[in-house]
Design a protein around this motif. Sequence first.
Motif, short mmCIF file in Angstrom:
data_model
loop_
_atom_site.label_atom_id
_atom_site.label_comp_id
_atom_site.label_asym_id
_atom_site.label_seq_id
_atom_site.Cartn_x
_atom_site.Cartn_y
_atom_site.Cartn_z
N LYS B 52 45.87 25.54 43.21
CA LYS B 52 45.81 25.54 41.74
C LYS B 52 46.54 26.75 41.16
O LYS B 52 47.34 26.62 40.23
N ILE B 53 46.25 27.90 41.75
CA ILE B 53 46.90 29.12 41.24
C ILE B 53 48.41 29.04 41.44
O ILE B 53 49.20 29.39 40.55
N TYR B 55 50.25 26.38 41.67
CA TYR B 55 50.80 25.41 40.72
C TYR B 55 50.98 26.03 39.34
O TYR B 55 52.01 25.88 38.69
N ASN B 56 49.95 26.74 38.91
CA ASN B 56 50.02 27.29 37.56
C ASN B 56 51.05 28.40 37.44
O ASN B 56 51.62 28.62 36.38
N PHE B 57 51.26 29.10 38.52
CA PHE B 57 52.32 30.11 38.51
C PHE B 57 53.71 29.46 38.51
O PHE B 57 54.60 29.88 37.78
N ALA B 60 53.42 24.75 36.26
CA ALA B 60 52.91 24.47 34.92
C ALA B 60 53.90 24.95 33.86
O ALA B 60 54.48 26.03 33.99
N ALA B 61 54.05 24.16 32.84
CA ALA B 61 54.93 24.44 31.69
C ALA B 61 56.41 24.30 32.03
O ALA B 61 57.26 24.54 31.18
#
Lengths: 793, 197
Positions: B52-53, B55-57, B60-61
């Motif tokens: 998750k971390i 991916y978000n780094f 995401a976006a």
Amino acid sequence: MLGDAALLVRPALAQEAAKQDTPSSVTVPPRPISDLDVPYPDGASGAASIVLTLVVERDGTVSAVTPNLTSEPFTGLAVDAARHWRFEPATRAGAPVRVRIRMVVEFHPPALPLPDEHSSEPSESRSAQPKPAAHEPRRIREIQVRGVKVEPSRTVTLSRAEVRQIPGTFGDPFRAIEIMPGVTPIISGLPFFFIRGAPPGDVGYFLDGIRVPLLFHIGVGPSVIHPALIDRVDLYPGGYPARFGRFSGGIVSGETAQPASELHGEYNLRLFDAGALVETPFDDHRGDVLLAVRYSYTAALLSLLNSTTELDYWDYQARASYQLSPRDTLGLFAFGSYDYLGERTPTQTLTLFGTEFHRVDLRYDRELSEDGKLRLAVTGGMDLSRLPDDRFVRDRLLGTRSELNVRVSPDALLRLGSDTQLDAYDVQFNTSNLSPAQARAAGLFPTRTDLASSVRADLVLRLGDRLQITPGVRLDYYSSQGNGAVGVDPRFATRLVVTKRLNLLSTFGLAHQPPAFVVPLPGFQPGGLRGGLQLAVQQSAGLEYDLGEATSVTATVFHNGFFNMSDPLGSTQMTIAGCPPGSFPEDSLGGDRGGQPTSGRARDCGKPPMSFLPLGTVGPDNSGGGGGGTRAANALAARTNGSSYGLELFLKRRLTSRLGGFVSYTLSRSVRTFDNQQFVATFDRTHVANAALAYNLGRNWRAGTRVTFYTGLPKAADPTDPRSTRLPPFFRVDLRLEKRWQLSRRVWLSFIAEWMNATLSKEAISTTCTLQGCQTQTIGPITIPSLGIEGGF
Amino acid sequence: MNLERHRTGPWVLLALVVSSGCGAGPRPAPAPPCDQACQDGVALRGVRTAMKIAYNFAVAAQPVGAQDKMAPCVSFDGTRGGSVHVFGNASVNAIQGASIVALSYDFEDCLYSAAPDATANQNFSLTMTGLVTEGGTLSVQPTATTALAIASDSLSISGTVYDPPLDYAVSGCALSVIQNGNEVSGALCGRKAGFTF
């Protein structure tokens, strides 16, 4: 400055005799030209003798009234009546001068009994009753010559007697700020305000010229100063006198009551706290000492309820003065406050939040010739805010200040001043345990020593009989962590007397301020002057008109420009939580929150109009997806420009009249410019209105109600309702009922029931959307019912 | 109060001021013993959280389409250890409110420590090495359901799990789990393992 320079002339001369032949050094006392009759209050009993100290202006108006004691309802009635008296002004060598006089208002019970309490007769028939033995006040000897009119930049002044009648203020003069025009609340009931578009952190609070770091216990609680100590609260929303500085958003100034001429006291007992004040002169009135304290027993109450919450607060004030000679006075004023919110566990109490501050002000006053005055003062103090995990911010401060008023000609008063303050900040945030965003925010508050120093001057100049101008300037120097900054703030104010009832006022001023925190909290002052000083350019023009019948109206238009301001609240735009139907981004990827998202926890849709960091940055809980914590940390350091403009109206009939009330209305617009975008400020409210009525029901019963209305906050673009630009408006009603018993000539007791937000209104604060549609999120109802007993002697 | 969840910026600031310190509370009773299944479940939580971390780094976006990013492994306190290479493809389903992913996570001595938590099985400090694949749907809106298949042919995990900490180490293990909403279940090192968000 009011209450400053004074020339004691005693004994006063008889008016007529004085007019016959007046040497240039003799002051001819003012002569009343209006009706000085003060009716005996309905339903009251007993007699009272109130000594009033009046400041009579050169146009014959009364600009300040100070009673010698509190003996309600008599004191409030006498003070309010005196504020509307008119005099033929005092003169010296034929020229009108400002003077201070003392007058006695004597109340005696009516000769005939009051009408039957069950009578349904209208009020007109009551007024036809034989006049109570009331009582043209008799003048007593003492004149102090004054040289300054009410400052044009002061938009509203409310006395304590009036504030006591305003529902929702709980008799607290500082809480009356929220009803003043130009003041926009963040949330109903929360005493943090935008003033003419300036954020709460840019508003300065002063008590007798001493800065106060916060005004209220536990945010929504009572004020940290005993109400009986406050004579009046003034609001300076812009273009304020040169003596006020280091705040670019407005000044709220409380003035303490003059020393009393005889022993008196007050006490109050409420559900959650109790307070008392006692004051007495000594050594044949050469000295005076006052003590006041408030203590909350919420901790004991919550303990009885087996709550794990610990809530505690107290405050104190002590004042002593001694007249060393007829011209020299030495004074000491100390006050402080303590708040603590914690959570009890089986082994310890965990701090959630705590604040504390203390001030000791030692002052020497010397009265100079004419209406000149010198004050030298030294102030020491400590501010402290406590946070969880033993984190804290502490500021130990030491300052000096001097004030000198000199009359340089019959029409010119020069006011000079200087001050220097050292603030030693001791900060413990344990940043190793904070998330990167929190650590970055904490880095704005380093341990260091700051210096601020200023010099200022202004000249109150009378040009002819009708025009008074006040040019001034103040120079401030700031130093923090090796960085320095200078603020040069010119000020200019005018007052034009058009008729006896109509004055035209205007103000202009620059105001610099170091970076500020979100709201005023003890010790929370960003260090290092990062980003430089904030600047506000403030200007206003208005009129004040005396409608008679104890009724007055003011109307003011204003425009403020804000540059390089630190306004984390106003510049953090509202965003919609969740994604409205059809707005789910198709060109970028959402964050992974691990588990299944629930309502209100979804990501923002698309890129927000103003993002401080890219989405996907790790936030405080490392959940990713961007987020408020990171944006908040960035907002604390961000700088914006902005402006605000509007119209303020204030119509008041004195609240201690049989039927009194006020209407306060502000029409305004506040905008911010950031990141090359201009948008309506986050807490802009187009319409803010307050209206109150207070009515004497007779037999010492008094009832009041107050209505508050304001426009909803700006709303983020809502695809489901494109025409909607605002959240729903807010409306609330406050109620107050008081029964008073006059136990003897001086001893009184009141029972007061008060309820803020009796309508249990909720306030809209944001919008959350899902694919099924968008809903307004509300907070509250924030409501405070209160039962209490007040008394005094 | 979880400030990160607030999506209306000004209120985050107000909450920061008014409600600082929310979350403090009395300590829970001592944790029950944690057996092998329990330990595997905590380790699996660690793997999923590290993904998750990452991916978000890294993702995401980002614009939809091919992804190829290196990301540091960042623990709750900002400590960094090792890295992860995220690559593959990702797109969105605007109607459902979901991201569709077909990604690989190549962990290289990737250290992730969870924030201390009163719930014993939410505590871990693990270092991971190996290639993990992820395919399926990541729910962004409540209207979609997270449905993922997560697998690895060889994954090494070492460190501590649980509170009080227990040593944990597996090497070259196969991983095959699915996530359905908040439920993650399957096998790790041939043993049944799972947890619930």
